[in-house]
Design a protein around this motif. Sequence first.
Motif, short mmCIF file in Angstrom:
data_model
loop_
_atom_site.label_atom_id
_atom_site.label_comp_id
_atom_site.label_asym_id
_atom_site.label_seq_id
_atom_site.Cartn_x
_atom_site.Cartn_y
_atom_site.Cartn_z
N GLY A 42 31.10 29.77 40.01
CA GLY A 42 31.89 28.85 39.21
C GLY A 42 31.22 28.28 37.99
O GLY A 42 31.90 27.68 37.14
N LEU A 43 29.91 28.45 37.85
CA LEU A 43 29.18 27.86 36.71
C LEU A 43 28.78 28.95 35.72
O LEU A 43 28.25 29.97 36.10
N GLY A 44 29.06 28.69 34.45
CA GLY A 44 28.67 29.64 33.42
C GLY A 44 29.66 30.75 33.19
O GLY A 44 29.29 31.80 32.67
N ARG A 45 30.91 30.53 33.57
CA ARG A 45 31.93 31.53 33.25
C ARG A 45 32.18 31.53 31.74
O ARG A 45 32.07 30.50 31.09
N ILE A 46 32.53 32.68 31.19
CA ILE A 46 32.83 32.76 29.77
C ILE A 46 34.27 33.19 29.58
O ILE A 46 34.87 33.81 30.44
N GLY A 47 34.84 32.84 28.43
CA GLY A 47 36.25 33.10 28.18
C GLY A 47 36.57 34.57 28.11
O GLY A 47 35.78 35.39 27.66
N ALA A 48 37.75 34.90 28.63
CA ALA A 48 38.18 36.30 28.63
C ALA A 48 38.57 36.72 27.22
O ALA A 48 38.92 35.91 26.40
N ARG B 286 34.42 41.05 30.17
CA ARG B 286 34.95 39.74 29.80
C ARG B 286 35.82 39.16 30.91
O ARG B 286 35.73 37.98 31.23
N ARG B 287 36.66 40.00 31.52
CA ARG B 287 37.49 39.53 32.63
C ARG B 287 36.64 39.13 33.82
O ARG B 287 36.89 38.12 34.49
N TYR B 288 35.62 39.93 34.11
CA TYR B 288 34.69 39.63 35.20
C TYR B 288 33.96 38.31 34.93
O TYR B 288 33.88 37.44 35.81
N ALA B 289 33.46 38.15 33.73
CA ALA B 289 32.71 36.94 33.38
C ALA B 289 33.59 35.71 33.32
O ALA B 289 33.10 34.58 33.44
N ALA B 290 34.89 35.90 33.14
CA ALA B 290 35.80 34.76 33.09
C ALA B 290 36.08 34.18 34.47
O ALA B 290 36.48 33.02 34.60
N ARG B 291 35.85 34.98 35.52
CA ARG B 291 36.15 34.50 36.86
C ARG B 291 34.91 34.28 37.73
O ARG B 291 34.99 33.62 38.77
N VAL B 292 33.76 34.82 37.32
CA VAL B 292 32.54 34.72 38.13
C VAL B 292 31.45 34.02 37.33
O VAL B 292 31.21 34.34 36.16
N GLY B 293 30.78 33.07 37.96
CA GLY B 293 29.74 32.30 37.30
C GLY B 293 28.51 33.13 36.95
O GLY B 293 28.28 34.20 37.52
N ARG B 294 27.70 32.59 36.04
CA ARG B 294 26.53 33.33 35.55
C ARG B 294 25.44 33.46 36.61
O ARG B 294 24.99 34.55 36.93
N PHE B 295 24.98 32.33 37.14
CA PHE B 295 23.93 32.34 38.16
C PHE B 295 24.39 31.74 39.49
O PHE B 295 23.84 32.07 40.53
N TYR C 174 24.81 43.10 25.67
CA TYR C 174 24.83 44.52 26.01
C TYR C 174 26.03 44.85 26.89
O TYR C 174 26.73 45.85 26.66
N LEU C 175 26.30 44.03 27.90
CA LEU C 175 27.40 44.29 28.81
C LEU C 175 28.75 44.17 28.11
O LEU C 175 29.68 44.95 28.39
N ILE C 176 28.86 43.22 27.20
CA ILE C 176 30.11 43.09 26.43
C ILE C 176 30.31 44.32 25.55
O ILE C 176 31.42 44.87 25.45
N ALA C 177 29.23 44.75 24.89
CA ALA C 177 29.33 45.92 24.02
C ALA C 177 29.62 47.19 24.81
O ALA C 177 30.34 48.07 24.35
N THR C 178 29.10 47.28 26.03
CA THR C 178 29.24 48.48 26.84
C THR C 178 30.55 48.52 27.61
O THR C 178 31.23 49.56 27.67
N HIS C 179 30.93 47.39 28.21
CA HIS C 179 32.08 47.37 29.11
C HIS C 179 33.28 46.61 28.54
O HIS C 179 34.35 46.64 29.16
N GLY C 180 33.11 45.94 27.43
CA GLY C 180 34.23 45.31 26.73
C GLY C 180 35.04 44.36 27.59
O GLY C 180 34.52 43.45 28.22
N ASP C 181 36.35 44.59 27.64
CA ASP C 181 37.27 43.70 28.33
C ASP C 181 37.01 43.64 29.84
O ASP C 181 37.27 42.62 30.47
N ASP C 182 36.54 44.72 30.41
CA ASP C 182 36.23 44.71 31.85
C ASP C 182 35.18 43.64 32.15
O ASP C 182 35.31 42.89 33.12
#
Length: 201
Positions: free
Chosen positions: A195-201, A183-192, A173-181
Amino acid sequence: MAWLALLLYLLGLLLAFGWRTLTQWRRTGDTGLRLDAGPPGTLRWWAKLLFVAALVLGSAGPAAALAGLSPLPGLDNRPLHVVGLVVTVVGIGATLAAQLAMGASWRIGVDPDERTTLVTSGAFGLARNPIFTAMAATTLGLALMVPNAVSLAAWLALLIALQLQVRAVEEPYLIATHGDDYRRYAARVGRFLPGLGRIGA
């Protein structure tokens, strides 16, 4: 200790779901509740069902202890109970603090057609899902306070439910709603955790 664990758990539910919902409604005119689980059998539906089951099990652990269920061998000792108490109290406070940090964007559940502001500061600069991290810590603390099989099952069920909710429902949902914003956030901040669970930009 079981009575204290049960009271803390109920207090946590009251604050995280009751008081926070009321506060959201007073501030915005919207409760923030998005409870539609989608069609039965979908991942979104299973994630919601498992989350509710984990919440029920959370209270069942202390209740089972009060009814006489024995603790697991090796875990029934005072130092672990005290650690569990501290983790539980801190977890409840952290859950509420992270919820408040979302401001008007706070929601329980996801409406696929809704667009809210992406929150990336404060606790959300350390982990993308600090509310869920704090909830998992709270449930772990309760399991240490009342270390029986039901409490441990509640913690494990919550971990699985949160993983499913985040990976299969919220992140798409967040990828569909916010797109690259996002993705960039998820590439630098971990999931839980940081540093852990980052996803590619």
